[in-house]
Write a protein that holds these residues in place. Structure first.
Motif, mmCIF file in Angstrom:
data_model
loop_
_atom_site.group_PDB
_atom_site.id
_atom_site.type_symbol
_atom_site.label_atom_id
_atom_site.label_comp_id
_atom_site.label_asym_id
_atom_site.label_seq_id
_atom_site.Cartn_x
_atom_site.Cartn_y
_atom_site.Cartn_z
ATOM 1 N N LYS A 667 0.849 -1.210 0.000
ATOM 2 C CA LYS A 667 0.000 0.000 0.000
ATOM 3 C C LYS A 667 0.885 1.261 0.000
ATOM 4 C CE LYS A 667 -3.072 1.862 3.420
ATOM 5 N NZ LYS A 667 -2.307 2.806 3.832
ATOM 6 N N ASN A 668 1.935 1.248 0.882
ATOM 7 C CA ASN A 668 2.870 2.387 0.922
ATOM 8 C C ASN A 668 3.513 2.600 -0.438
ATOM 9 O OD1 ASN A 668 2.472 3.148 3.522
ATOM 10 N ND2 ASN A 668 4.306 2.149 4.360
ATOM 11 N N ALA A 669 3.898 1.487 -1.082
ATOM 12 C CA ALA A 669 4.577 1.571 -2.370
ATOM 13 C C ALA A 669 3.650 2.206 -3.410
ATOM 14 C CB ALA A 669 5.014 0.177 -2.806
ATOM 15 N N ALA A 699 9.413 -3.528 -4.346
ATOM 16 C CA ALA A 699 10.131 -2.413 -4.969
ATOM 17 C C ALA A 699 9.154 -1.530 -5.745
ATOM 18 C CB ALA A 699 11.196 -2.976 -5.898
ATOM 19 N N ASP A 700 9.352 -0.219 -5.547
ATOM 20 C CA ASP A 700 8.471 0.702 -6.287
ATOM 21 C C ASP A 700 9.317 1.709 -7.042
ATOM 22 O OD1 ASP A 700 8.999 3.170 -4.700
ATOM 23 O OD2 ASP A 700 8.063 2.017 -3.053
ATOM 24 N N ARG A 701 8.629 2.529 -7.829
ATOM 25 C CA ARG A 701 9.306 3.595 -8.578
ATOM 26 C C ARG A 701 8.817 4.944 -8.048
ATOM 27 N NH1 ARG A 701 13.680 1.785 -10.612
ATOM 28 N NH2 ARG A 701 13.413 -0.161 -11.749
ATOM 29 N N TYR A 718 5.386 8.271 12.794
ATOM 30 C CA TYR A 718 6.063 9.096 11.771
ATOM 31 C C TYR A 718 5.327 8.894 10.449
ATOM 32 C CZ TYR A 718 9.269 10.708 8.227
ATOM 33 O OH TYR A 718 9.788 11.344 7.134
ATOM 34 N N THR A 719 4.854 10.031 9.904
ATOM 35 C CA THR A 719 4.151 9.954 8.613
ATOM 36 C C THR A 719 4.344 11.258 7.845
ATOM 37 O OG1 THR A 719 2.019 9.609 7.558
ATOM 38 C CG2 THR A 719 1.956 10.745 9.672
ATOM 39 N N THR A 720 4.295 11.155 6.555
ATOM 40 C CA THR A 720 4.357 12.363 5.718
ATOM 41 C C THR A 720 3.012 12.588 5.032
ATOM 42 O OG1 THR A 720 5.211 11.039 3.909
ATOM 43 C CG2 THR A 720 6.840 12.177 5.276
ATOM 44 N N LYS A 721 2.091 11.692 5.385
ATOM 45 C CA LYS A 721 0.794 11.760 4.712
ATOM 46 C C LYS A 721 -0.200 12.531 5.588
ATOM 47 C CE LYS A 721 1.930 7.262 2.945
ATOM 48 N NZ LYS A 721 1.754 5.855 3.236
ATOM 49 N N SER A 722 -1.075 13.269 4.937
ATOM 50 C CA SER A 722 -2.030 14.086 5.696
ATOM 51 C C SER A 722 -2.993 13.211 6.482
ATOM 52 C CB SER A 722 -2.799 15.015 4.742
ATOM 53 O OG SER A 722 -3.386 14.222 3.717
ATOM 54 N N GLY A 724 -2.260 9.981 7.139
ATOM 55 C CA GLY A 724 -1.505 8.805 7.649
ATOM 56 C C GLY A 724 -1.454 8.784 9.177
ATOM 57 N N MET A 725 -1.227 7.579 9.708
ATOM 58 C CA MET A 725 -1.129 7.421 11.158
ATOM 59 C C MET A 725 0.343 7.253 11.598
ATOM 60 S SD MET A 725 -3.122 4.560 13.251
ATOM 61 C CE MET A 725 -2.986 4.392 14.993
ATOM 62 N N GLY A 726 1.162 6.819 10.663
ATOM 63 C CA GLY A 726 2.601 6.660 10.973
ATOM 64 C C GLY A 726 2.920 5.428 11.808
ATOM 65 N N GLY A 728 2.350 2.158 10.404
ATOM 66 C CA GLY A 728 2.477 1.012 9.493
ATOM 67 C C GLY A 728 3.832 0.329 9.556
ATOM 68 N N LEU A 729 4.880 1.077 9.272
ATOM 69 C CA LEU A 729 6.214 0.468 9.222
ATOM 70 C C LEU A 729 6.654 -0.022 10.609
ATOM 71 C CD1 LEU A 729 8.105 2.812 6.759
ATOM 72 C CD2 LEU A 729 7.313 0.484 6.356
ATOM 73 N N ASN A 730 6.280 0.736 11.624
ATOM 74 C CA ASN A 730 6.631 0.338 12.996
ATOM 75 C C ASN A 730 6.038 -1.019 13.324
ATOM 76 O OD1 ASN A 730 5.765 0.387 16.033
ATOM 77 N ND2 ASN A 730 7.587 1.677 15.843
HETATM 78 P P1 ADP Z 1 1.661 5.984 6.977
HETATM 79 O O1 ADP Z 1 1.567 5.133 5.794
HETATM 80 O O2 ADP Z 1 0.485 5.986 7.821
HETATM 81 O O3 ADP Z 1 2.284 7.315 6.735
HETATM 82 P P2 ADP Z 1 3.837 4.287 7.496
HETATM 83 O O4 ADP Z 1 4.557 3.912 8.762
HETATM 84 O O5 ADP Z 1 3.359 3.153 6.727
HETATM 85 O O6 ADP Z 1 2.710 5.256 7.897
HETATM 86 O O7 ADP Z 1 4.810 5.110 6.642
HETATM 87 C C1 ADP Z 1 5.502 6.168 7.180
HETATM 88 C C2 ADP Z 1 6.032 7.068 6.112
HETATM 89 O O8 ADP Z 1 7.077 6.435 5.389
HETATM 90 C C3 ADP Z 1 5.096 7.441 5.105
HETATM 91 O O9 ADP Z 1 4.344 8.555 5.531
HETATM 92 C C4 ADP Z 1 5.966 7.776 3.920
HETATM 93 O O10 ADP Z 1 6.381 9.103 3.972
HETATM 94 C C5 ADP Z 1 7.121 6.906 4.083
HETATM 95 N N1 ADP Z 1 7.071 5.767 3.191
HETATM 96 C C6 ADP Z 1 6.606 4.546 3.480
HETATM 97 N N2 ADP Z 1 6.751 3.717 2.425
HETATM 98 C C7 ADP Z 1 7.326 4.442 1.464
HETATM 99 C C8 ADP Z 1 7.716 4.143 0.086
HETATM 100 N N3 ADP Z 1 7.521 2.941 -0.486
HETATM 101 N N4 ADP Z 1 8.262 5.172 -0.626
HETATM 102 C C9 ADP Z 1 8.416 6.405 -0.087
HETATM 103 N N5 ADP Z 1 8.077 6.711 1.190
HETATM 104 C C10 ADP Z 1 7.530 5.760 1.947
#
Ligand code: ADP
Length: 770
Positions: A667-669, A699-701, A718-722, A724-726, A728-730
């Motif tokens: 989904k992030n990709a 892998a994404d582009r 941590y998120t860069t999305k408006s 987003g919850m930040g 996911g990766l954690n």
């Molecule tokens: P969220 O998706 O809620 O922001 P995530 O923990 O999944 O939380 O992701 C944190 C941040 O990592 C994202 O806001 C994004 O900025 C960055 N990120 C995650 N996956 C990618 C990716 N495939 N390419 C670029 N940035 C990514």
């Protein structure tokens, strides 16, 4: 100090002292010997010279006497030849001659036929040789022949003594030849002609040429010595010899005895000097040993750090060692012979010191010693411990008291420091929140424990023998479990345990028990929160994708609806085509099944449940996620490439958790590629085996991740999305690490990002451990 260093004699002088008496004794004996030899030799020389002179004198005297007699006889013969004598004249003249010449035994006037005409004395004496003796006859013949006086050889074969005869020719003018025969007794010759002073010194003998003794004059009381001399005597036909032999000197034995005594004494002196020398040597050796031992004792005493002092029975100091002097700062001279009040007693502690002294003198030698304070000369005080003992001399006589004095100031300081350090240690130990316990590894005896331990396990403060952790059986070698739940107190403990060596060298266990109940609770709460978060995250993800999912669901529902309309139309016909109806119903069922699958997937994905690991195929997991994301992929216009070999071994994991990881990363990709030109939006999922793991790469582009972002990426919230919850990766990293795998990110060559994670294969028996 009482022990003085023994002065060592100079070795050169010592050698001289040793050698000189022996040398002098030897020299004396040698000198005496030389003197004696010289004296004997010179005495001999003197006596020999004297004897030579005396012998010469005696020879002359004898020859003179015989010569005179011969002349007398010659003259008598001449008178007889002149026929001027009567018988009476002859007798008178010859008697007078015989009287004057005692050695002359007889005189006979014999005619040519051998008939004696006249003779004196008339009766032949006993020692006279008969005129018919062949020697005398032969002599007369020889006189006739030579017409001169001739001596006969000494005649010894008769009972008479050795006799020589002198036959003188009486040259009658007309009647031929008559003879005058005079006989001489050789013994008498010697006894008469050897004067008394010669006779006292020598034994005088007349010898034949062959050395046989003819006559001797000697003192019967004296023994002849060996020393002798001979000289030729011009008397008679043969070469008679005159011999003088000295007598042994009467005083010789005394001399010899004295000489012997002298030599003996000298030898005794030599021997005694030698014995003395040996004795001195042994003495020197003993002295050297004694000196060495004394030096050693002094060195030992001087190097002792313990003070030593000796008191006589009256309490007077008779000896102090260097350590004691150094300790007190007083010299030995200042301390020795001191009575009662010692200078090193502090004025204010006189009574104590005096009391101790009195107790020592009274024989109260306490084995644990006496402790008191002394004062140095400079006023500095120091604590001492005194150990006293009876001093007994070589004869077993009690002569005083010897004391060892230890400066215990430093020791006490150390003891105090140790005590303080121990107290600090105990304070720290008791101040710890953790329970600390040391127990014997063999018996399990509790050796040390802190207050926390006693408090935690409700043990009496004065603990006795006791098991270590009261509710756990202690084994010798096995370490305790790292965490332990106390059922009784309902508390969790973390146990750190390690073997150690105790102060007495025995093996002990050191255990630190930390109450981690709060931590455990927090962990539990955290886990619950985590699960909640995960679920929330899943719900949010689903919420975000609700429109896509609705669209996805809408399709089978719309299809079902249109199939239902079609069915209705068919049923409205007079003769409904049953086959078509059947097909439509089947399609409807298919679509309903598809919708059901989507809904079940969503429900399972969203459902909150405990993790449950099992063997699961990665391709199936991917298929499920693909279904969930299908609408999203389509909407985002992304090309999805799945590369997963269905023959790959299954992984050992919780399928829903892994689906969530795949879902999040994919989904992030997709979301990262929002800005990517549509024709380049590619999402690649690659699954490959890496040893005992499966590695999944997504892998994404997309826009890629900056260096600053990398540090933050896995942090919670941590998120860069408006929207987003930040989380996911954690959550993804937590899940992967929970599965003993690894999750990491890197730039995708050619642009974009690559996420990798590994999960253990299900064959890995270790991975199966919970
Ligand atoms: P969220 O998706 O809620 O922001 P995530 O923990 O999944 O939380 O992701 C944190 C941040 O990592 C994202 O806001 C994004 O900025 C960055 N990120 C995650 N996956 C990618 C990716 N495939 N390419 C670029 N940035 C990514």
């Amino acid at each position: 100090m009482a022990v003085r260093k023994l002065p060592a004699p100079s070795p050169r002088l010592g050698r001289w002292v040793l050698t000189l008496p022996s040398f002098l004794a030897g020299l004396f004996t040698l000198g005496l010997g030389i003197f004696l030899v010289y004296t004997i030799y010179s005495d001999r020389l003197n006596r020999s010279a004297q004897m030579e002179q005396d012998l010469l004198w005696q020879k002359q005297a004898l020859q003179l006497q015989m010569g005179n007699t011969r002349h007398e006889l010659e003259s008598l013969a001449a008178t007889l030849a002149a026929n001027g004598l009567t018988s009476a004249d002859f007798t008178a003249r010859t008697l007078s001659l015989i009287q004057n010449t005692p050695e002359l035994i007889s005189l006979a006037y014999v005619d040519e036929t051998g008939q004696t005409r006249w003779r004196t004395p008339l009766a032949p004496p006993d020692n006279e040789i008969p005129l018919s003796h062949r020697n005398l006859v032969a002599q007369r013949a020889a006189v006739l022949l030579n017409d001169e006086q001739i001596y006969s050889p000494p005649i010894t074969d008769t009972s008479a003594g050795p006799v020589i005869a002198l036959t003188s020719p009486v040259k009658l003018p007309f009647e031929g030849r008559h003879f005058l025969i005079a006989q001489f007794d050789l013994n008498r010759l010697l006894s008469q002609q050897v004067p008394w002073w010669i006779g006292q010194r020598y034994q005088i003998s007349l010898l034949r040429a062959d050395g046989s003794v003819l006559a001797s004059k000697f003192d019967r009381r004296q023994d002849a010595a060996k020393l002798a001399q001979q000289i030729d005597l011009d008397i008679g036909p043969e070469n008679l010899r005159l011999q003088a032999r000295v007598y042994r000197e009467t005083g010789t034995w005394k001399q010899n005895a004295m000489l012997g005594a002298l030599v003996g004494l000298s030898l005794l002196m030599l021997v005694s000097t030698w014995v003395m020398r040996r004795h001195i040597r042994e003495r020197q050796k003993t002295e050297a040993l004694l000196r060495r031992e004394t030096a050693m004792r002094m060195a030992m005493e001087d190097s002792l750090i313990t003070g030593t002092r000796v008191m006589d029975l009256e309490g007077r100091l008779t000896y102090v060692n260097r350590a004691f002097c150094d300790m007190t700062g007083y010299s030995a001279e200042e301390l020795l012979n001191h009575e009662q009040i010692m200078p090193y007693w502090p004025p204010d502690a006189l009574e104590t010191c005096l009391a101790i002294n009195r107790r020592i003198l009274a024989g109260e030698t306490d084995s644990s010693g006496f402790q008191c304070t002394f004062q140095r000369r400079n006023g500095e005080r120091f604590d001492v411990r005194i150990y006293a003992a009876r001093l007994v001399d070589g004869e077993g006589q009690h002569i005083g008291w010897i004391s060892s004095i230890y400066d215990i100031t430093e020791l006490q300081r150390e003891r105090e420091a140790l005590q303080a350090s121990h107290e600090r240690f105990v304070t720290v130990l008791n101040g710890l929140d953790a329970a600390v316990v040391v127990s014997d590894a063999v018996s399990g005896e509790l050796l040390l424990s802190n207050r926390q331990y006693q408090y935690e396990f409700n043990l009496p403060v004065q603990h006795e023998r006791c098991c270590v952790i009261p509710f756990l059986p202690r084994e010798q070698t096995a370490a305790l479990p790292a965490e332990w739940f106390d059922d009784f107190a309902q508390r969790w403990y973390q146990i750190k345990t390690r073997p150690s060596i105790w102060v007495d060298g025995s093996l002990v266990w050191l255990e630190i028990l930390t109450d981690i109940t709060a931590l455990k609770d927090a962990q539990q709460r955290e886990q619950q929160q985590n699960e909640q978060l995960q679920q929330t995250s899943r719900l949010i993800s689903m919420g975000e994708m609700a429109s896509s999912l609705a669209h996805e669901l809408n399709q089978p529902l719309a299809a079902i609806a249109s199939y239902a309309t079609g069915c209705r139309n068919l049923l409205g016909q007079a003769e409904p085509n049953l086959r078509q109806l059947d097909q439509a119903i089947e399609k409807m069922a298919e679509q309903a099944k598809r919708a059901g699958l989507i809904i079940r997937g969503i429900r399972e994905f969203v459902q909150r449940r405990a993790p449950h690991r099992s063997a699961c195929a990665m391709d199936q997991l991917l298929a499920t996620v693909q279904v969930l994301l299908a609408a999203h992929v389509k909407k985002s216009n992304v090309k999805l490439h799945l590369d997963c070999d269905p023959l790959l071994p299954p992984v050992f994991a919780d399928p829903v958790m892994l689906e969530q990881v795949l879902f999040n990363l994919m989904k992030n990709a997709i979301e990262a590629m929002h800005e990517t030109p549509a024709n380049q939006r590619q999402l690649q999922v690659l699954v490959a085996r890496r040893d005992e793991m499966l590695q999944v790469t997504i892998a994404d582009r997309g826009a890629g991740i900056s260096a600053e972002q990398l540090e933050q990426l896995f942090k919670a919230f941590y998120t860069t999305k408006s929207t987003g919850m930040g989380m996911g990766l954690n959550i993804c990293r937590s899940i992967i690490e929970h599965h003993h795998g690894r999750l990491w990110v890197e730039a995708n060559p050619g642009g974009g990002t690559r996420f990798h994670f590994t999960v253990p294969l299900s064959e890995d028996s270790h991975a199966r451990e919970p």
